[in-house]
Design a protein around this motif. Structure first.
Motif, short mmCIF file in Angstrom:
data_model
loop_
_atom_site.label_atom_id
_atom_site.label_comp_id
_atom_site.label_asym_id
_atom_site.label_seq_id
_atom_site.Cartn_x
_atom_site.Cartn_y
_atom_site.Cartn_z
N TRP A 37 0.83 -1.27 -0.09
CA TRP A 37 0.04 -0.04 0.05
C TRP A 37 0.84 1.48 0.03
O TRP A 37 1.90 1.40 0.67
N LEU A 43 -1.61 9.09 -1.19
CA LEU A 43 -3.03 8.88 -1.68
C LEU A 43 -3.40 10.36 -1.83
O LEU A 43 -4.29 10.59 -2.79
N ILE A 59 -6.74 5.37 5.66
CA ILE A 59 -6.80 3.93 5.11
C ILE A 59 -7.63 3.01 6.30
O ILE A 59 -7.10 3.03 7.39
N GLY A 64 -8.69 3.20 0.81
CA GLY A 64 -8.08 4.59 1.14
C GLY A 64 -9.53 5.52 1.00
O GLY A 64 -10.18 5.21 0.32
N PRO A 82 -5.83 1.50 -2.26
CA PRO A 82 -4.31 2.02 -1.42
C PRO A 82 -3.24 1.36 -2.21
O PRO A 82 -2.19 2.12 -1.90
#
Length: 91
Positions: A37, A43, A59, A64, A82
C-alpha cells in the motif's frame, strides 16, 4: 420511565451505527497485502493532482478514504485503491 430511556438509548446507538456503515464503501478496495500500500500522504497527493482539495484522508478496511472538495467546491468522499491511488468509488 427507565425502560423508555433505555429503549431510546438503544435506538440511538443502533441508528448511529447505520449512519457510520452508510458512509463507508462496505468492501475492501484491494486484496493486496498492506506492505504494497501507498502512504496516506501519497494517496492525498494523487487526489490533489486530480483537482481535489483534500480535507482528511485515512485507510480503513483495505480502502483509502479521502474526504475532499471537488472542482466545484462540493463535498465528496473518494474511495481509493491503496496500492495505486485509483478512485474506485465516490459518494
Amino acid at each position: 420511565m427507565r425502560t423508555i430511556m433505555m429503549t431510546a438509548a438503544i435506538i440511538a446507538v443502533l441508528s448511529s451505527g447505520a449512519v457510520a456503515q452508510a458512509s463507508s464503501l462496505g468492501r475492501p478496495c484491494t486484496t493486496a497485502p498492506q506492505s504494497q500500500w501507498l502512504s496516506v500522504e501519497s494517496l492525498k497527493a494523487k487526489a490533489e493532482a486530480q483537482g481535489y482539495k483534500v480535507q482528511k484522508a485515512k485507510i480503513a478496511k483495505a480502502c483509502g478514504e479521502i474526504y475532499a472538495l471537488d472542482r466545484n467546491n462540493a463535498r465528496t468522499e473518494l474511495f481509493v485503491d491503496p496500492t495505486s491511488g485509483e478512485i474506485v468509488a465516490k459518494e
